[in-house]
Motif scaffolding. Structure first.
Motif, PDB file in Angstrom:
ATOM      1  N   ILE A   1      39.556  34.033  33.687  1.00  0.00           N
ATOM      2  CA  ILE A   1      40.515  35.102  33.557  1.00  0.00           C
ATOM      3  C   ILE A   1      41.930  34.657  33.843  1.00  0.00           C
ATOM      4  O   ILE A   1      42.881  35.302  33.447  1.00  0.00           O
ATOM      5  CB  ILE A   1      40.135  36.259  34.498  1.00  0.00           C
ATOM      6  CG1 ILE A   1      39.989  35.734  35.920  1.00  0.00           C
ATOM      7  CG2 ILE A   1      38.837  36.879  34.048  1.00  0.00           C
ATOM      8  CD1 ILE A   1      39.586  36.781  36.918  1.00  0.00           C
ATOM      9  N   TYR A   2      42.089  33.550  34.556  1.00  0.00           N
ATOM     10  CA  TYR A   2      43.432  33.088  34.848  1.00  0.00           C
ATOM     11  C   TYR A   2      44.105  32.456  33.640  1.00  0.00           C
ATOM     12  O   TYR A   2      45.285  32.152  33.668  1.00  0.00           O
ATOM     13  CB  TYR A   2      43.391  32.064  35.997  1.00  0.00           C
ATOM     14  CG  TYR A   2      42.927  32.656  37.295  1.00  0.00           C
ATOM     15  CD1 TYR A   2      41.604  32.459  37.709  1.00  0.00           C
ATOM     16  CD2 TYR A   2      43.773  33.414  38.089  1.00  0.00           C
ATOM     17  CE1 TYR A   2      41.161  33.000  38.903  1.00  0.00           C
ATOM     18  CE2 TYR A   2      43.320  33.954  39.280  1.00  0.00           C
ATOM     19  CZ  TYR A   2      42.018  33.736  39.690  1.00  0.00           C
ATOM     20  OH  TYR A   2      41.580  34.283  40.872  1.00  0.00           O
ATOM     21  N   GLY A   3      43.383  32.231  32.552  1.00  0.00           N
ATOM     22  CA  GLY A   3      43.946  31.532  31.411  1.00  0.00           C
ATOM     23  C   GLY A   3      44.560  32.424  30.369  1.00  0.00           C
ATOM     24  O   GLY A   3      44.989  31.934  29.342  1.00  0.00           O
TER      25      GLY A   3
ATOM     26  N   ALA B   1      34.989  37.179  24.875  1.00  0.00           N
ATOM     27  CA  ALA B   1      36.157  37.200  25.763  1.00  0.00           C
ATOM     28  C   ALA B   1      37.427  37.562  25.010  1.00  0.00           C
ATOM     29  O   ALA B   1      37.628  37.159  23.868  1.00  0.00           O
ATOM     30  CB  ALA B   1      36.327  35.839  26.421  1.00  0.00           C
ATOM     31  N   LYS B   2      38.274  38.349  25.674  1.00  0.00           N
ATOM     32  CA  LYS B   2      39.597  38.669  25.156  1.00  0.00           C
ATOM     33  C   LYS B   2      40.622  38.496  26.266  1.00  0.00           C
ATOM     34  O   LYS B   2      40.384  38.862  27.400  1.00  0.00           O
ATOM     35  CB  LYS B   2      39.657  40.110  24.640  1.00  0.00           C
ATOM     36  CG  LYS B   2      39.273  40.284  23.192  1.00  0.00           C
ATOM     37  CD  LYS B   2      39.622  41.672  22.703  1.00  0.00           C
ATOM     38  CE  LYS B   2      39.310  41.834  21.228  1.00  0.00           C
ATOM     39  NZ  LYS B   2      39.701  43.179  20.732  1.00  0.00           N
ATOM     40  N   CYS B   3      41.773  37.941  25.878  1.00  0.00           N
ATOM     41  CA  CYS B   3      42.866  37.792  26.827  1.00  0.00           C
ATOM     42  C   CYS B   3      43.757  39.030  26.788  1.00  0.00           C
ATOM     43  O   CYS B   3      43.557  39.931  25.983  1.00  0.00           O
ATOM     44  CB  CYS B   3      43.667  36.531  26.517  1.00  0.00           C
ATOM     45  SG  CYS B   3      42.747  35.020  26.891  1.00  0.00           S
TER      46      CYS B   3
ATOM     47  N   TYR C   1      41.677  40.831  31.782  1.00  0.00           N
ATOM     48  CA  TYR C   1      40.785  40.061  30.915  1.00  0.00           C
ATOM     49  C   TYR C   1      39.549  40.892  30.666  1.00  0.00           C
ATOM     50  O   TYR C   1      38.987  41.459  31.605  1.00  0.00           O
ATOM     51  CB  TYR C   1      40.409  38.762  31.608  1.00  0.00           C
ATOM     52  CG  TYR C   1      39.994  37.645  30.704  1.00  0.00           C
ATOM     53  CD1 TYR C   1      38.684  37.523  30.278  1.00  0.00           C
ATOM     54  CD2 TYR C   1      40.905  36.690  30.282  1.00  0.00           C
ATOM     55  CE1 TYR C   1      38.294  36.481  29.461  1.00  0.00           C
ATOM     56  CE2 TYR C   1      40.533  35.655  29.461  1.00  0.00           C
ATOM     57  CZ  TYR C   1      39.218  35.555  29.047  1.00  0.00           C
ATOM     58  OH  TYR C   1      38.829  34.527  28.234  1.00  0.00           O
ATOM     59  N   THR C   2      39.145  41.002  29.445  1.00  0.00           N
ATOM     60  CA  THR C   2      38.015  41.858  29.104  1.00  0.00           C
ATOM     61  C   THR C   2      36.920  41.098  28.397  1.00  0.00           C
ATOM     62  O   THR C   2      37.157  40.068  27.772  1.00  0.00           O
ATOM     63  CB  THR C   2      38.462  43.037  28.214  1.00  0.00           C
ATOM     64  OG1 THR C   2      39.031  42.506  27.004  1.00  0.00           O
ATOM     65  CG2 THR C   2      39.491  43.899  28.926  1.00  0.00           C
ATOM     66  N   TRP C   3      35.704  41.642  28.499  1.00  0.00           N
ATOM     67  CA  TRP C   3      34.546  41.071  27.821  1.00  0.00           C
ATOM     68  C   TRP C   3      33.934  42.144  26.954  1.00  0.00           C
ATOM     69  O   TRP C   3      33.610  43.226  27.434  1.00  0.00           O
ATOM     70  CB  TRP C   3      33.500  40.571  28.836  1.00  0.00           C
ATOM     71  CG  TRP C   3      34.068  39.615  29.830  1.00  0.00           C
ATOM     72  CD1 TRP C   3      34.572  39.907  31.052  1.00  0.00           C
ATOM     73  CD2 TRP C   3      34.204  38.210  29.676  1.00  0.00           C
ATOM     74  NE1 TRP C   3      35.013  38.761  31.671  1.00  0.00           N
ATOM     75  CE2 TRP C   3      34.792  37.710  30.849  1.00  0.00           C
ATOM     76  CE3 TRP C   3      33.883  37.320  28.637  1.00  0.00           C
ATOM     77  CZ2 TRP C   3      35.072  36.356  31.037  1.00  0.00           C
ATOM     78  CZ3 TRP C   3      34.155  35.979  28.829  1.00  0.00           C
ATOM     79  CH2 TRP C   3      34.741  35.510  30.013  1.00  0.00           C
ATOM     80  N   GLU C   4      33.813  41.881  25.671  1.00  0.00           N
ATOM     81  CA  GLU C   4      33.277  42.881  24.729  1.00  0.00           C
ATOM     82  C   GLU C   4      32.037  42.371  24.043  1.00  0.00           C
ATOM     83  O   GLU C   4      31.938  41.195  23.753  1.00  0.00           O
ATOM     84  CB  GLU C   4      34.341  43.215  23.666  1.00  0.00           C
ATOM     85  CG  GLU C   4      35.587  43.840  24.280  1.00  0.00           C
ATOM     86  CD  GLU C   4      36.613  44.154  23.218  1.00  0.00           C
ATOM     87  OE1 GLU C   4      36.371  43.812  22.042  1.00  0.00           O
ATOM     88  OE2 GLU C   4      37.660  44.741  23.557  1.00  0.00           O
TER      89      GLU C   4
END
Length: 394
Positions: free
Chosen positions: A20-22, A86-88, A391-394
């Motif tokens: 998530i830090y990226g 993953a989505k930023c 940061y999200t996870w779909e």
């Protein structure tokens, strides 16, 4: 050396926490060169790219690590499938590149500190799997500080400050072995904005007493001790056989081209076989990965290559085409590519839909004892950190 089975799934859990830090909040676009013909593997893009996650896996391949290597082969696809969703913060999907090192093996050169770069940063999932399956174990000296320093020096970590850069090192001997002080190596990593995560294969307190925890916290990384008596449990579902059958159909949508074409198509089939040999559950996870955006083979497959902005089928030499397309006009080739692209998209969607049902079945039937005791804690950490960093996870 301790002889043990390794619960590799726990190795990757902090990866998702730290990912998530990226996330970056602006778009950095790079221009790709025209795809005319592919004679060699594409070199690493020198231009900074947005939302790239770079992971270096440093694996102890001494005698005690057979279980670790086997679990690495299986859990690769869990990592890929996690990143697929993953989505930023700017809603962009991150790219994923993995490098692989082995250390602590007597078959390696003593002059090199019993260290070998097995794979430079690569987004070729078949190649990553292939290199993992090439690993064998043998007794040796495990120099953690030196293998970290070697990966920092040899790999192109890039200069984009928004990119997430991580090292995961796994082993079971004291972290401070060797002439090179591990504190110097991890200090260098921190200076380069690379997070070091340590996985001790043994007792939690023993890992602390042998500096594995300190090696992680000096860069803000995660320390995990693996319960070496646990193994990953693959729960069979009613959807597994269907997904595996669809995977075979998926392979038939690939159109090899260039000098790499036939060899890479063969490698694709070989890695399917390797996954199946480990367990049917692993083969299913690999099939799901192959239905995702992260499984891209534009260097040898015309369908994936056609997705590139600069792709021009008219510029591909006849000798680089597969037999079924030689002598065809550009229009006929384009039509064939579109047919395979449509077929592939349909199969991929079907696999993804079945996987949703598969995951629901596993969640319903999986017992708490079938998970490592740290796994739930890591999942909670993922959610907590993801919310904090948008940061999200779909």
């Amino acid at each position: 050396m301790k002889k043990s089975k390794q619960f590799w799934a726990l190795l990757f859990a902090p990866l998702f926490t730290i990912t998530i830090y990226g996330c970056e909040t602006r778009n950095n676009k790079s221009v790709q060169p025209p795809i005319i013909a592919q004679a060699v593997m594409a070199e690493h893009d020198p231009m900074p790219a947005s939302n790239v996650v770079k992971i270096a896996l440093l694996l102890d391949t001494s005698n005690s690590m057979d279980g670790l290597i086997n679990q690495a082969k299986a859990q690769l696809w869990d990592v890929v499938n996690k990143f697929t969703h993953a989505k930023c913060g700017n809603a962009e999907r991150p790219k994923l590149e993995i490098a692989l090192y082995q250390y602590g093996n007597d078959n390696l050169s003593s002059k090199e500190g019993y260290i070998q770069q097995v794979l430079n940063f690569s987004n070729d999932l078949d190649e990553i799997s292939e290199k993992l399956f090439s690993l064998t174990t043998n007794g040796g000296e495990e120099y953690c500080g030196e293998v970290i320093a070697t990966s920092l020096k040899q790999l192109d970590w890039g200069k984009n400050p928004d990119n997430l850069k991580m090292i995961f090192i796994a082993g079971n001997e004291p972290f401070d072995q060797g002439k090179l002080n591990y504190t110097d190596a991890v200090a260098n990593a921190k200076e380069k904005d690379i997070i070091v995560n340590t996985i001790f294969c043994g007792n939690y307190e023993q890992g602390i007493n042998t500096d594995w925890k300190n090696g992680a916290i000096l860069t803000g990384g995660e320390y995990i001790a693996i319960d070496h008596n646990r193994q990953v449990v693959h729960i069979e579902t009613p959807y597994d056989d269907i997904i595996i059958q669809l995977n075979s159909k998926l392979n038939n949508t690939y159109i090899s081209y260039g000098f790499l074409g036939q060899s890479r198509m063969k490698a694709q089939a070989e890695q399917d076989a390797n996954a199946m040999e480990l367990a049917e559950g692993v083969a299913v996870k690999r099939a799901v990965s192959k239905s995702s955006r992260l499984y891209s083979n534009s260097t040898w497959d015309l369908v994936d290559a056609s997705e590139e902005a600069e792709f021009d089928v008219a510029k591909i030499e006849q000798e680089q085409l597969p037999e079924e397309l030689k002598g065809k006009s550009s229009k006929e080739i384009e039509s064939y590519i579109q047919e395979k692209k449509s077929e592939r998209s349909s199969i991929q969607k079907e696999i993804q839909a079945l996987n949703i049902k598969r995951e629901a079945y596993i969640a319903k039937n999986q017992q708490a004892t079938q998970k490592g005791e740290l796994e739930n804690a890591m999942l909670k950490a993922i959610q907590k950190q993801a919310a904090r960093k948008n940061y999200t996870w779909e």
